[in-house]
Design an enzyme around this catalytic site. Structure first.
Site, PDB file in Angstrom:
ATOM      1  N   TYR A  34       0.852  -1.188   0.000  1.00  0.00           N
ATOM      2  CA  TYR A  34       0.000   0.000   0.000  1.00  0.00           C
ATOM      3  C   TYR A  34       0.882   1.230   0.000  1.00  0.00           C
ATOM      4  CZ  TYR A  34      -3.454   3.458   1.579  1.00  0.00           C
ATOM      5  OH  TYR A  34      -4.267   4.557   1.682  1.00  0.00           O
TER       6      TYR A  34
ATOM      7  N   ASP B 274       9.178   3.127   0.087  1.00  0.00           N
ATOM      8  CA  ASP B 274       8.093   3.730   0.862  1.00  0.00           C
ATOM      9  C   ASP B 274       8.365   3.380   2.320  1.00  0.00           C
ATOM     10  OD1 ASP B 274       5.824   4.326   2.271  1.00  0.00           O
ATOM     11  OD2 ASP B 274       4.434   3.602   0.730  1.00  0.00           O
TER      12      ASP B 274
ATOM     13  N   LYS C   6       3.888   9.081   9.092  1.00  0.00           N
ATOM     14  CA  LYS C   6       3.666   8.456  10.410  1.00  0.00           C
ATOM     15  C   LYS C   6       4.661   8.940  11.480  1.00  0.00           C
ATOM     16  CE  LYS C   6       0.712   5.055   8.459  1.00  0.00           C
ATOM     17  NZ  LYS C   6       0.707   4.243   7.273  1.00  0.00           N
TER      18      LYS C   6
HETATM   19  C1  LIG Z   1       0.079   4.723   5.879  1.00  0.00           C
HETATM   20  C2  LIG Z   1       0.865   4.464   4.659  1.00  0.00           C
HETATM   21  C3  LIG Z   1       0.836   5.342   3.562  1.00  0.00           C
HETATM   22  C4  LIG Z   1      -0.125   6.479   3.477  1.00  0.00           C
HETATM   23  O1  LIG Z   1       0.082   7.434   4.458  1.00  0.00           O
HETATM   24  P1  LIG Z   1      -1.151   8.419   4.826  1.00  0.00           P
HETATM   25  O2  LIG Z   1      -0.525   9.358   5.813  1.00  0.00           O
HETATM   26  O3  LIG Z   1      -2.203   7.549   5.405  1.00  0.00           O
HETATM   27  O4  LIG Z   1      -1.562   9.088   3.588  1.00  0.00           O
HETATM   28  C5  LIG Z   1       1.703   5.104   2.524  1.00  0.00           C
HETATM   29  N1  LIG Z   1       2.548   4.068   2.535  1.00  0.00           N
HETATM   30  C6  LIG Z   1       2.604   3.198   3.572  1.00  0.00           C
HETATM   31  C7  LIG Z   1       3.589   2.096   3.552  1.00  0.00           C
HETATM   32  C8  LIG Z   1       1.745   3.362   4.650  1.00  0.00           C
HETATM   33  O5  LIG Z   1       1.766   2.462   5.637  1.00  0.00           O
END
Ligand SMILES: *Cc1c(COP(=O)(O)O)cnc(C)c1O
Length: 423
Positions: A142, A237, A265
């Site tokens: 994701y 990511d 995060k």
């Molecule tokens: C949470 C998450 C996102 C998206 O971040 P948001 O702040 O919710 O837009 C993207 N990549 C990874 C791996 C994530 O866990």
């Protein structure tokens, strides 16, 4: 009816599904959300006066625990100076410098407001830098909800461009190629098919949105060399792994450097923050220096910077925190594996550093396909039983379990006892 149920009954009239992000809906465990009123340390408190030991930690940001006094103080002080200026500030420079000094491959960084924005902008930058359109992502990874990334593998290994969500035109995902996590040959095949068209490979270095799936030995290194061979960029990511696996994130943990990395995060400590950065020559393509446009009215917001900067500074000043946290997590998830073994339960525990996942399947979980063999009904029963007993695991099977510095050995032992009763 509990107060949580009453509030939720009202919520569904005004908010789609009653929630502002789908995984909070408790739909996949056939229940309604516990309405959270406040949090402190490792604990959540709901509107009904119930208390939970929290294993979600706001999906990762609260690595030091909720309501950390130093972070709270920094935020309160920043609020006293004004909430937003729409102008350059010292706090942004300090934040950027701290991130660049922490991650060797990041020479320049741009702050944004979410992980979604960070990844979307990193990909735009990779395309702008390489002059290529196609990207490779992995099934089950994701990367936020931007159009081009809402693509799943589907059944075929190498199917390209089937949007995963209504409202995403096929044109938006036509250039998104899907490969299989932990399967380098699926990536190589795409490169052989499109040797000069792939701008970047984007990967969660530890996949933490299909439960937790670890990269197999050589997988990340293999991606690095394939990208080098075909002139594509490797984009990590690190929205979950950044400042989580260790201070330097996955790049330090696995010793593999990315060309661009996206953060979120933890770097916001609970405020809406994201960032993307990488080598200078790549980041110099971003506006106003270069032709890759990206902007944000509230980007680098002073209150958000105060929260994130304080959290990262605390983590930087206390390298022992990661050792303590990761050792605590090793013991916790190790004990969970032991329970599964003793009980002969049809479960698998995947774990790395302070991330873990209890899968309800008998198969080893190494990719999207095996993750999907999990019995989500069994997970739902487990999750509801945990909630009843005062523990708050992710209300969906395909999410990570997060530990924080605030979890005590006693908290974790209590959780293990309960897990042992349930499974
Ligand atoms: C949470 C998450 C996102 C998206 O971040 P948001 O702040 O919710 O837009 C993207 N990549 C990874 C791996 C994530 O866990």
């Amino acid at each position: 009816m509990t107060d949580s149920e009453k509030i939720f009954a009202e919520a569904v009239n005004y908010i789609p599904g009653g929630v502002n992000s789908p995984v909070r809906a408790f739909g996949s465990i056939g229940s309604v959300p516990r309405m959270i009123k406040r949090a402190d340390g490792a604990r959540l408190y709901d509107e009904d006066g119930r208390e939970y030991i929290d294993f979600v930690c706001s999906w990762g940001p609260m690595i030091l625990g909720h309501n950390h006094p130093e972070i709270r103080r920094a935020v309160q002080e920043a609020c006293g100076r004004g909430l937003s200026f729409g102008a350059a500030t010292r706090a942004e420079v300090e934040m950027a410098k701290l991130i660049c000094e922490s991650i060797p491959s990041v020479e320049m960084v741009r702050m944004v407001n979410s992980g979604t924005e960070a990844v979307m902008s990193a990909i735009r930058t990779a395309r702008g830098f390489t002059g290529r359109d196609k990207i490779v992502k992995f099934a089950g990874c994701y990367h936020g909800h931007s159009d081009g990334l809402l693509v799943q593998a589907g059944s075929g290994a190498l199917t390209a461009g089937i949007p995963d969500s209504a409202g995403v035109p096929e044109g938006c995902t036509r250039d998104t190629l899907s490969a299989l996590y932990n399967d380098l040959s699926s990536v190589e095949e795409l490169f052989r098919k499109f040797p000069e068209e792939i701008a970047c490979v984007i990967v969660e270095p530890v996949a933490a949105n299909m439960g937790v799936v670890l990269p197999e030995e050589g997988f990340l290194e293999g991606l690095r060399s394939l990208c080098d061979r075909y002139g594509a960029l490797l984009v990590f990511d690190e929205v979950i792994t950044g400042f989580r696996l260790c201070f330097g994130g996955a790049q330090e943990y696995f010793g593999v450097e990315a060309d661009l990395a996206a953060y979120g995060k933890i770097i916001g400590a609970g405020m809406p923050v994201g960032a993307y950065g990488g080598r200078r020559e790549i980041m110099e393509r971003v506006a106003p220096l270069g032709p890759v446009y990206q902007a944000g009215t509230l980007s680098g917001n002073p209150v958000a910077m105060a929260a994130g900067y304080t959290q990262l500074s605390i983590l930087k000043e206390h390298p022992a925190y990661y050792r303590e946290l990761n050792e605590k997590a090793d013991r916790f998830f190790g004990a969970m594996k032991e329970i599964v073994r003793e009980k002969g339960a049809s479960c698998r525990v995947n774990h790395i550093a302070s991330l873990g996942c209890l899968f309800f399947t008998g198969e080893p979980v190494t990719d999207y396909r095996s993750a999907k063999t999990s019995d989500t009904k069994a997970y739902a029963a487990y999750c509801n039983a945990m909630l009843e007993a005062g523990f708050y695991p992710a209300p969906a099977q395909f999410e990570a379990m997060f530990l924080s510095m605030a979890h005590t050995e006693e908290d974790l032992e209590k959780a293990l006892e309960r897990i042992s009763d349930i499974i």
